[in-house]
Design a protein around this motif. Structure first.
Motif, PDB file in Angstrom:
ATOM      1  N   ILE A 170       0.830  -1.206   0.000  1.00 36.98           N
ATOM      2  CA  ILE A 170       0.000   0.000   0.000  1.00 36.98           C
ATOM      3  C   ILE A 170       0.862   1.252   0.000  1.00 36.98           C
ATOM      4  CG2 ILE A 170      -1.578   1.359   1.435  1.00 36.98           C
ATOM      5  CD1 ILE A 170      -2.933  -1.264   2.219  1.00 36.98           C
ATOM      6  N   LEU A 171       1.903   1.262   0.818  1.00 38.10           N
ATOM      7  CA  LEU A 171       2.805   2.415   0.839  1.00 38.10           C
ATOM      8  C   LEU A 171       3.444   2.636  -0.523  1.00 38.10           C
ATOM      9  CD1 LEU A 171       4.545   2.102   4.326  1.00 38.10           C
ATOM     10  CD2 LEU A 171       3.191   4.035   3.501  1.00 38.10           C
ATOM     11  N   LYS A 172       3.788   1.552  -1.201  1.00 38.75           N
ATOM     12  CA  LYS A 172       4.399   1.674  -2.520  1.00 38.75           C
ATOM     13  C   LYS A 172       3.368   2.115  -3.559  1.00 38.75           C
ATOM     14  CE  LYS A 172       7.971  -1.774  -1.553  1.00 38.75           C
ATOM     15  NZ  LYS A 172       9.051  -0.770  -1.477  1.00 38.75           N
ATOM     16  N   MET A 173       2.101   1.796  -3.340  1.00 38.35           N
ATOM     17  CA  MET A 173       1.037   2.270  -4.223  1.00 38.35           C
ATOM     18  C   MET A 173       0.755   3.755  -4.007  1.00 38.35           C
ATOM     19  SD  MET A 173      -1.618  -0.966  -3.968  1.00 38.35           S
ATOM     20  CE  MET A 173      -2.869  -0.206  -5.005  1.00 38.35           C
ATOM     21  N   ILE A 174       1.078   4.253  -2.825  1.00 42.62           N
ATOM     22  CA  ILE A 174       0.802   5.657  -2.501  1.00 42.62           C
ATOM     23  C   ILE A 174       1.930   6.572  -2.948  1.00 42.62           C
ATOM     24  CG2 ILE A 174       0.484   7.285  -0.593  1.00 42.62           C
ATOM     25  CD1 ILE A 174      -0.997   5.099   0.915  1.00 42.62           C
ATOM     26  N   SER A 175       3.172   6.162  -2.698  1.00 48.35           N
ATOM     27  CA  SER A 175       4.305   7.059  -2.935  1.00 48.35           C
ATOM     28  C   SER A 175       5.540   6.285  -3.370  1.00 48.35           C
ATOM     29  CB  SER A 175       4.614   7.863  -1.667  1.00 48.35           C
ATOM     30  OG  SER A 175       5.765   8.643  -1.817  1.00 48.35           O
ATOM     31  N   ALA A 176       6.369   6.949  -4.196  1.00 46.58           N
ATOM     32  CA  ALA A 176       7.618   6.339  -4.651  1.00 46.58           C
ATOM     33  C   ALA A 176       8.741   6.535  -3.649  1.00 46.58           C
ATOM     34  CB  ALA A 176       8.026   6.938  -5.996  1.00 46.58           C
ATOM     35  N   THR A 177       8.564   7.466  -2.727  1.00 51.27           N
ATOM     36  CA  THR A 177       9.611   7.748  -1.750  1.00 51.27           C
ATOM     37  C   THR A 177       9.500   6.808  -0.560  1.00 51.27           C
ATOM     38  OG1 THR A 177       8.224   9.393  -0.639  1.00 51.27           O
ATOM     39  CG2 THR A 177       9.642  10.168  -2.419  1.00 51.27           C
ATOM     40  N   GLU A 178      10.625   6.491   0.030  1.00 55.35           N
ATOM     41  CA  GLU A 178      10.635   5.674   1.232  1.00 55.35           C
ATOM     42  C   GLU A 178      10.265   6.548   2.437  1.00 55.35           C
ATOM     43  OE1 GLU A 178      11.055   2.470   1.379  1.00 55.35           O
ATOM     44  OE2 GLU A 178      11.467   2.233  -0.759  1.00 55.35           O
ATOM     45  N   GLY A 179       9.714   5.915   3.450  1.00 52.64           N
ATOM     46  CA  GLY A 179       9.392   6.663   4.655  1.00 52.64           C
ATOM     47  C   GLY A 179       7.922   7.035   4.721  1.00 52.64           C
ATOM     48  N   PRO A 180       7.571   7.911   5.666  1.00 51.38           N
ATOM     49  CA  PRO A 180       6.163   8.247   5.909  1.00 51.38           C
ATOM     50  C   PRO A 180       5.522   8.948   4.716  1.00 51.38           C
ATOM     51  CG  PRO A 180       7.559   8.921   7.753  1.00 51.38           C
ATOM     52  CD  PRO A 180       8.473   8.564   6.629  1.00 51.38           C
TER      53      PRO A 180
END
Length: 517
Positions: A170-180
């Motif tokens: 899900i985090l990878k679906m939201i943003s390409a950057t690592e972290g919050p």
């Protein structure tokens, strides 16, 4: 120590000949098992470290599968793995981009395969999530395509994974950057996810009789349900994200994981999007538990107050055995504005969902866990609840303060006549007056029985639209009544016909009772 050495050592420890004099057998055996498990855990940790190195080597060799990919494959049954492999072969067979490496697929290939089954923004999110899966554990830019291992690992995490694995994708679906990521980015993802569920079910013609229509002037139900799901997100201090001022808060992976764990709709909606959007492992998802079949006896068009997303939300709060079917019992549009008609159609019909829309556009109601009965006492049990659909979605369950779950009375002179849920006489959480079209929702500050706020726009409200749906299978008493022969409805009329010399032509057409077969 290698795994086979650990097993050999454990066998030596557990050998009865090696038990020391005076040492109790059970104690010795327990100690051996504990030592065995400890050494095995050390081996497993070592294996995890080795797998990272193995993945790094694999990135250079190109002809071996990483252990993360192997672990992902182990989540699927052989026939499921074969179906996933067939889909990957179909996606990677076409050349939609000259930059795509062999045995991988591009965004264009995925878009071409899915077509209009999913909104373009969700297709892009899914592709980005798969492409950003890092199998090597080393920092590097995104690949030019999605490899077979990336695809398999992504499907494993999204369809079979735990909340930690799902939150990673899900985090990878939201943003390409690592972290919050920002809270507003999570909210936008949630809106896209909810909208995709409604879109794909409509595209695949699997709405099961329900519609997407909504009342004019009300907030779109996609945004309403997305806001409800997002409201379950908690900050690190345990506080919920409430209000627009907190949309700039950072949401780290721990928060996303906790949110996915406590909000089952997120995982379920992801499964719907993949199962019905990709047409992958469709048999693994039972839609009847998500969206019930809609049954209306009247042979004419009927537009419910509810839409697809409202039904999905309410249905998820019902007992599991009652989620597969909703049968309309009463509608003011079909049956008129009559409290007597309402009582006659909803009593002795099993658990029901009742809802109405007031003149200000608020949609709300309650779930009755037992059959309604006309009597001067409270009825029901602690499975009952009140709910709101518009302008916001929420379910309010029992507090245990009292047992005033359900109330239905008619044609009494000394006590209130009407239908109520929660609170007390003349101060109900939800009240439908015998003077049909009037009601109240009183809660200062909340209903004692359900802890619900005022559900209507005004404390004393007026309405025109009211619906009652029976949920699940009809009770045995209703089945027996429906199977009863018309010859048995009025025995006196039958005797009168026979005394006049009239024959009962349907007498020979009775069905043989099952017990007599």
């Amino acid at each position: 120590m290698k795994r086979n050495e650990v097993l050999t050592q454990a066998a030596t420890w557990m050998n009865p000949e090696n038990i020391l004099p005076g040492e109790r057998s059970q104690t010795r055996k327990t100690t051996c098992v504990q030592r065995h498990l400890y050494e095995m855990s050390r081996v497993d940790k070592s294996a995890q470290t080795d797998s990272i190195g193995f993945c790094q080597i694999e990135g250079k060799m190109g002809n071996a599968k990483s252990r993360s990919g192997q672990n992902a494959c182990s989540q699927f049954l052989p026939e499921e793995r074969a179906e996933i492999d067939r889909l990957f072969d179909a996606l990677s067979s076409g050349k939609h981009s000259s930059n795509t490496p062999p045995r991988s697929f591009s965004l264009q290939a995925l878009q071409s395969h899915i077509g209009e089954a999913l909104p373009p923004e969700m297709v892009t999110r899914l592709y980005d999530g798969m492409q950003r899966v890092n199998l090597t554990g080393t920092a590097k830019g995104p690949s030019e395509g999605v490899s077979q291992e990336q695809f398999t690992v992504s499907m494993s995490h999204l369809l079979k994974g735990n909340s930690e694995e799902k939150s990673l994708i899900i985090l990878k679906m939201i943003s390409a950057t690592e972290g919050p990521v920002k809270a507003r980015e999570v909210l936008k993802f949630t809106e896209d996810l909810v909208g995709s569920v409604m879109h794909v079910l409509d595209h695949r013609q699997q709405l099961r009789g329900w519609t997407q229509q909504k009342a004019p002037g009300c907030p779109p139900r996609v945004q309403v349900l997305a806001a409800q799901l997002f409201s379950e997100m908690k900050l690190q201090e345990g506080e919920k994200l409430l209000g627009p001022q907190q949309l700039d808060c950072d949401c780290d992976r721990a928060m996303i994981e906790d949110w996915v764990f406590r909000t089952p709709h997120v995982a379920t909606f992801l499964s719907v999007v993949i199962n019905r959007g990709f047409l992958l492992l469709c048999s693994s998802l039972d839609l009847s538990a998500l969206l019930p079949e809609r049954l209306v006896d009247q042979g004419r068009e009927f537009e419910s107050i509810l839409d697809v997303l409202s039904v999905i939300y309410l249905n998820s709060h019902l007992p599991r055995e009652q989620r597969h079917r909703w049968h309309l019992l009463f509608s003011s549009e079909l049956h008129g504005h009559s409290f007597a008609q309402l009582c006659g159609l909803i009593t002795q019909r099993g658990p029901c969902v009742m809802l109405l829309e007031d003149h200000d556009g608020h949609v709300f109601g309650g779930f009755a866990s037992c059959s309604w009965e006309v009597k001067p006492q409270f009825q029901g049990d602690d499975r009952c609840f009140l709910f709101s659909i518009s302008p916001s979605m929420a379910v309010y369950t029992c507090t245990g303060y009292n047992d005033h779950y359900m109330y239905l009375n008619h044609r009494q002179q000394t006590i209130p006549n009407g239908l109520g849920m929660g609170g007390q006489h003349n101060y109900f959480g939800l009240w439908i007056d015998v003077d049909f079209g009037k009601g109240h929702s009183k809660a200062k500050p909340t209903c004692t029985t359900y802890n619900s706020p005022q559900l209507s726009a005004k404390e004393n409200f007026r309405f025109e639209k009211l619906e009652v749906w029976a949920v699940g299978d009809p009770p045995e008493s209703q089945l027996a009544k429906s199977k009863k022969s018309i010859l048995d409805v009025d025995p006196e009329a039958q005797i009168l016909l026979e005394s006049c010399g009239r024959s009962c032509h349907s007498q020979g057409l009775r069905e043989v009772p099952e017990d007599d077969e």
